[in-house]
Design a protein around this motif. Structure first.
Motif, PDB file in Angstrom:
ATOM      1  N   GLU A   1      48.025  28.530  41.508  1.00 47.70           N
ATOM      2  CA  GLU A   1      47.844  27.339  42.350  1.00 47.70           C
ATOM      3  C   GLU A   1      48.680  27.432  43.631  1.00 47.70           C
ATOM      4  N   ASN A   2      49.865  27.950  43.527  1.00 51.42           N
ATOM      5  CA  ASN A   2      50.743  28.071  44.702  1.00 51.42           C
ATOM      6  C   ASN A   2      51.489  29.404  44.785  1.00 51.42           C
TER       7      ASN A   2
ATOM      8  N   LYS B   1      50.776  32.320  47.469  1.00 51.95           N
ATOM      9  CA  LYS B   1      50.639  31.913  48.869  1.00 51.95           C
ATOM     10  C   LYS B   1      51.767  32.538  49.689  1.00 51.95           C
TER      11      LYS B   1
ATOM     12  N   HIS C   1      45.097  34.069  45.740  1.00 53.28           N
ATOM     13  CA  HIS C   1      44.968  32.922  46.647  1.00 53.28           C
ATOM     14  C   HIS C   1      46.326  32.645  47.254  1.00 53.28           C
TER      15      HIS C   1
ATOM     16  N   TRP D   1      46.701  31.669  56.003  1.00 53.50           N
ATOM     17  CA  TRP D   1      46.411  30.235  55.950  1.00 53.50           C
ATOM     18  C   TRP D   1      47.347  29.539  56.918  1.00 53.50           C
TER      19      TRP D   1
ATOM     20  N   GLN E   1      51.372  26.272  54.095  1.00 52.65           N
ATOM     21  CA  GLN E   1      52.224  27.013  53.164  1.00 52.65           C
ATOM     22  C   GLN E   1      52.615  28.393  53.690  1.00 52.65           C
TER      23      GLN E   1
ATOM     24  N   ASN F   1      41.949  31.284  54.410  1.00 51.77           N
ATOM     25  CA  ASN F   1      41.724  29.972  53.802  1.00 51.77           C
ATOM     26  C   ASN F   1      41.668  28.893  54.878  1.00 51.77           C
ATOM     27  N   GLU F   2      40.611  28.091  54.856  1.00 48.17           N
ATOM     28  CA  GLU F   2      40.562  26.826  55.605  1.00 48.17           C
ATOM     29  C   GLU F   2      40.788  26.989  57.102  1.00 48.17           C
TER      30      GLU F   2
ATOM     31  N   GLN G   1      35.357  25.443  47.917  1.00 53.10           N
ATOM     32  CA  GLN G   1      36.405  24.837  47.092  1.00 53.10           C
ATOM     33  C   GLN G   1      35.851  23.745  46.170  1.00 53.10           C
TER      34      GLN G   1
ATOM     35  N   HIS H   1      35.952  20.374  46.269  1.00 56.93           N
ATOM     36  CA  HIS H   1      36.778  19.202  45.978  1.00 56.93           C
ATOM     37  C   HIS H   1      35.915  17.963  46.207  1.00 56.93           C
TER      38      HIS H   1
ATOM     39  N   GLU I   1      37.733  25.701  43.639  1.00 59.07           N
ATOM     40  CA  GLU I   1      38.820  24.720  43.404  1.00 59.07           C
ATOM     41  C   GLU I   1      38.241  23.378  42.963  1.00 59.07           C
TER      42      GLU I   1
ATOM     43  N   TRP J   1      40.398  23.146  39.590  1.00 55.36           N
ATOM     44  CA  TRP J   1      41.732  23.219  40.207  1.00 55.36           C
ATOM     45  C   TRP J   1      42.770  22.543  39.322  1.00 55.36           C
TER      46      TRP J   1
ATOM     47  N   TRP K   1      46.636  18.184  41.575  1.00 56.12           N
ATOM     48  CA  TRP K   1      47.283  17.780  42.830  1.00 56.12           C
ATOM     49  C   TRP K   1      46.881  16.350  43.190  1.00 56.12           C
TER      50      TRP K   1
HETATM   51  O1  G3I Z   1      57.890  23.225  44.033  1.00 56.61           O
HETATM   52  C1  G3I Z   1      58.364  22.145  44.843  1.00 56.61           C
HETATM   53  C2  G3I Z   1      59.443  21.388  44.155  1.00 56.61           C
HETATM   54  O2  G3I Z   1      60.543  22.242  43.966  1.00 56.61           O
HETATM   55  C3  G3I Z   1      59.801  20.171  44.971  1.00 56.61           C
HETATM   56  O3  G3I Z   1      60.721  19.401  44.275  1.00 56.61           O
HETATM   57  C4  G3I Z   1      58.581  19.332  45.260  1.00 56.61           C
HETATM   58  C5  G3I Z   1      58.891  18.158  46.156  1.00 56.61           C
HETATM   59  O4  G3I Z   1      57.749  17.679  46.803  1.00 56.61           O
HETATM   60  O5  G3I Z   1      57.622  20.146  45.914  1.00 56.61           O
HETATM   61  C6  G3I Z   1      57.197  21.233  45.134  1.00 56.61           C
HETATM   62  O6  G3I Z   1      56.251  21.968  45.854  1.00 56.61           O
HETATM   63  C7  G3I Z   1      54.973  21.374  45.961  1.00 56.61           C
HETATM   64  C8  G3I Z   1      53.959  22.321  45.357  1.00 56.61           C
HETATM   65  O7  G3I Z   1      52.663  21.823  45.564  1.00 56.61           O
HETATM   66  C9  G3I Z   1      54.161  22.539  43.862  1.00 56.61           C
HETATM   67  O8  G3I Z   1      53.972  21.353  43.187  1.00 56.61           O
HETATM   68  C10 G3I Z   1      54.682  21.142  47.412  1.00 56.61           C
HETATM   69  O9  G3I Z   1      55.540  20.127  47.921  1.00 56.61           O
HETATM   70  C11 G3I Z   1      53.253  20.713  47.587  1.00 56.61           C
HETATM   71  O10 G3I Z   1      52.947  20.687  48.976  1.00 56.61           O
HETATM   72  C12 G3I Z   1      52.326  21.701  46.923  1.00 56.61           C
HETATM   73  O11 G3I Z   1      51.026  21.214  47.034  1.00 56.61           O
HETATM   74  C13 G3I Z   1      50.022  22.189  46.858  1.00 56.61           C
HETATM   75  C14 G3I Z   1      49.114  22.185  48.060  1.00 56.61           C
HETATM   76  O12 G3I Z   1      48.056  23.102  47.848  1.00 56.61           O
HETATM   77  C15 G3I Z   1      49.841  22.595  49.316  1.00 56.61           C
HETATM   78  O13 G3I Z   1      48.993  22.677  50.389  1.00 56.61           O
HETATM   79  C16 G3I Z   1      49.245  21.852  45.604  1.00 56.61           C
HETATM   80  O14 G3I Z   1      50.086  22.025  44.462  1.00 56.61           O
HETATM   81  C17 G3I Z   1      48.035  22.745  45.480  1.00 56.61           C
HETATM   82  O15 G3I Z   1      47.208  22.273  44.447  1.00 56.61           O
HETATM   83  C18 G3I Z   1      47.250  22.718  46.775  1.00 56.61           C
HETATM   84  O16 G3I Z   1      46.177  23.598  46.658  1.00 56.61           O
HETATM   85  C19 G3I Z   1      45.286  23.626  47.756  1.00 56.61           C
HETATM   86  C20 G3I Z   1      44.738  25.017  47.859  1.00 56.61           C
HETATM   87  O17 G3I Z   1      45.780  25.955  47.943  1.00 56.61           O
HETATM   88  C21 G3I Z   1      43.800  25.143  49.062  1.00 56.61           C
HETATM   89  N1  G3I Z   1      42.772  24.138  49.042  1.00 56.61           N
HETATM   90  C22 G3I Z   1      43.238  22.768  48.859  1.00 56.61           C
HETATM   91  C23 G3I Z   1      44.099  22.667  47.616  1.00 56.61           C
HETATM   92  C24 G3I Z   1      44.497  21.235  47.374  1.00 56.61           C
HETATM   93  O18 G3I Z   1      45.290  20.745  48.415  1.00 56.61           O
END
Ligand code: G3I
Length: 488
Positions: A89-90, A93, A126, A130, A133, A172-173, A248, A250, A279, A309, A317
């Motif tokens: 998921e992350n 990246k 993935h 991008w 991230q 991506n995107e 994706q 969504h 996703e 996803w 998410w």
């Molecule tokens: O790991 C940190 C943690 O240590 C911290 O305490 C916390 C505080 O906010 O953040 C955590 O990181 C987060 C991470 O997800 C893990 O949970 C990030 O803030 C957060 O921004 C991140 O969001 C991810 C997002 O992409 C970022 O753009 C989502 O999990 C993930 O599902 C999402 O996935 C994206 C695909 O890559 C691309 N398409 C859209 C999809 C949904 O947005």
């Protein structure tokens, strides 16, 4: 050596191959005498997991995985049981893999990769390039410095995972909703940044499928869909290496399943790329939308698989929208059943499975094994000789290391020590091919009709849907098209 004449095949009565239908009961007697059919389970039975159900038509069903959740046994048990394709998921990246310039950290990405592959699951990468991230150091770059950083990142990451992944979301995107390019630091390096990313990726790992991935490209009449479509068409016309488009999907936050979704999938596919739903999540898990998106994929031969996803609603998410197939307690939701039923209704021998190629077989020296319809052959370039190592199979027309020898012990051996195995797969499942020197289930018969059948498993091999030089997918092919091989 000329191809051997067809004599028998390995198919159930319901899904037996055209050869078997032509040959009738005499051939069946030959098969029974060979002890092949006895090990075949009933191929018409409905499958009870998403991955197995999708595999009946040669597709996968995947999920996104978060490394931090793998220690939760409810989560990991469902994930390993239901899915056969995994996306980090992350953890793969740019900010995760290269937190400091020139210093890669693969620990979390590898945690997911190892968890998946130790359970026989495949992995999608993935994502490589991008606007989001990015590590802080990359965010502050621009121009030629950023362009070089993107190239270095692709090379560094793809070298680490070379030969190991099913696909990479290379870019991506990169588009706006109106079909124009998204303004970003990457776009600021020049409009050619996307094709540079794909060319770099192909050179870095020729074995892996290269995908463009985006959201809101499911509605065929939408500007963004057309913008992406035009880019893919342009890439294909100019030979920019691209193999797949990830939609994706969504259907959440105001977006829902469009009536023309299948048209979108088939239109992209008609450009000569695979498509995948990468996703998926749906607001409140609408059963009709989940069933509809699944059916749309099943109706398009080059729609190769579906990934949701996340596992449970609580893992999403957008957990507040309860958009996944399992509730927060890990129970199957109604949407799960609607997806499983759709996958099972497609079943084995699905007429929408990718069609066989009609390319004539190339002439050879009698040591290759060549698909009699596709003309493609099988290869294991770059695989280690370690017992149990999963190997990559390639379309090898014109590629190095393409010869195979059937040894006296009935192993298919490449350069002395590697062989094939289909242990652990069910009928109709995508099979795992392993380096199997010394492992169980490692013997194969090349039948007189050109099929290759596992001596112990009774399963056979198939190669469809791939172009020259591309990684091929090998399937359990009981009753599937294009399953004959000959020595050439
Ligand atoms: O790991 C940190 C943690 O240590 C911290 O305490 C916390 C505080 O906010 O953040 C955590 O990181 C987060 C991470 O997800 C893990 O949970 C990030 O803030 C957060 O921004 C991140 O969001 C991810 C997002 O992409 C970022 O753009 C989502 O999990 C993930 O599902 C999402 O996935 C994206 C695909 O890559 C691309 N398409 C859209 C999809 C949904 O947005």
């Amino acid at each position: 050596m000329a191809a051997s004449p067809p004599v028998h095949s390995t198919g159930s009565a319901k899904r037996r191959s055209p050869w078997l239908r032509l040959l009738g009961g005499g051939a069946a007697a030959v098969i029974a005498a060979a002890g092949v059919m006895a090990v075949m389970p009933d191929a018409s039975a409905a499958e009870s997991t998403l991955g197995a159900a999708a595999a009946q038509s040669g597709r996968y069903f995947g999920t996104a995985i978060a490394a931090s959740r793998l220690s939760n046994s409810t989560y990991s048990t469902i994930a390993a049981r239901e899915f056969n394709m995994i996306t980090a998921e992350n953890e793969m990246k740019p900010d995760a893999l290269q937190p400091n310039r020139g210093q890669f950290n693969f620990s979390s990405g590898d945690q997911i990769y190892n968890w998946a592959t130790q359970r026989g699951l495949k992995v999608r990468g993935h994502t490589l390039a991008w606007h989001a991230q990015q590590p802080g150091w990359m965010q502050s770059l621009s121009g030629s410095s950023l362009r070089q950083a993107m190239i270095d990142h692709i090379n560094g990451v793809m070298a680490h995972y070379k030969g190991k992944l099913a696909a990479w979301d290379v870019v991506n995107e990169a588009f706006n909703e109106d079909g124009s390019r998204r303004t970003s630091n990457l776009q600021g390096t020049g409009n050619d940044w996307i094709e540079v990313a794909f060319r770099t990726a192909r050179a870095a790992d020729p074995s892996v499928k290269l995908c463009y991935n985006d959201y809101n490209i499911e509605n065929w009449s939408y500007g963004k869909t057309q913008g992406v479509y035009n880019m893919i068409r342009d890439f294909k016309s100019r030979g920019v290496p691209i193999d797949c488009v990830g939609l994706q999907t969504h259907f959440t936050g105001g977006s829902s399943l469009p009536g023309n979704f299948q048209t979108t999938l088939s239109s992209f596919a008609a450009l000569g790329v695979d498509v995948a739903l990468t996703e998926v999540d749906v607001t409140n898990s609408s059963t009709s939308q989940y069933a509809g998106l699944t059916q749309a994929c099943l109706n398009v031969p080059r729609c190769i698989g579906i990934t949701v996803w996340g596992v449970r609603d609580s893992d999403s998410w957008r957990s507040g929208e309860n958009p996944l197939l399992f509730d927060g307690n890990g129970n199957k939701k109604a949407a799960y059943t609607s997806v499983l039923n759709a996958l099972n209704s497609a079943g084995p021998g699905n007429p929408t499975s990718p069609p066989p190629s009609t390319t004539p077989p190339p002439s050879g020296d009698g040591t290759r094994i060549v698909g009699s319809q596709s003309g493609r052959c099988i290869d294991v370039p770059g695989a280690t000789q370690t017992n149990g190592t999963r190997v990559q199979l390639y379309d090898c027309n014109g590629q190095a290391q393409q010869t195979w020898t059937l040894t006296s012990s009935k192993q298919l051996t490449v350069y002395g020590s590697r062989c094939l195995d289909a242990a652990g797969s069910g009928n109709g499942s995508a099979v795992q091919i392993y380096s199997c020197n010394g492992q169980a289930n490692q013997q194969w018969n090349v039948n007189t009709n050109g099929t290759i059948t596992g001596v112990q498993s009774g399963r056979c091999l198939d190669v469809w849907g791939s172009g020259n030089g591309q990684q091929v997918q090998i399937y359990d092919c009981n009753g599937q098209a294009n399953q004959r091989f000959s020595r050439s």
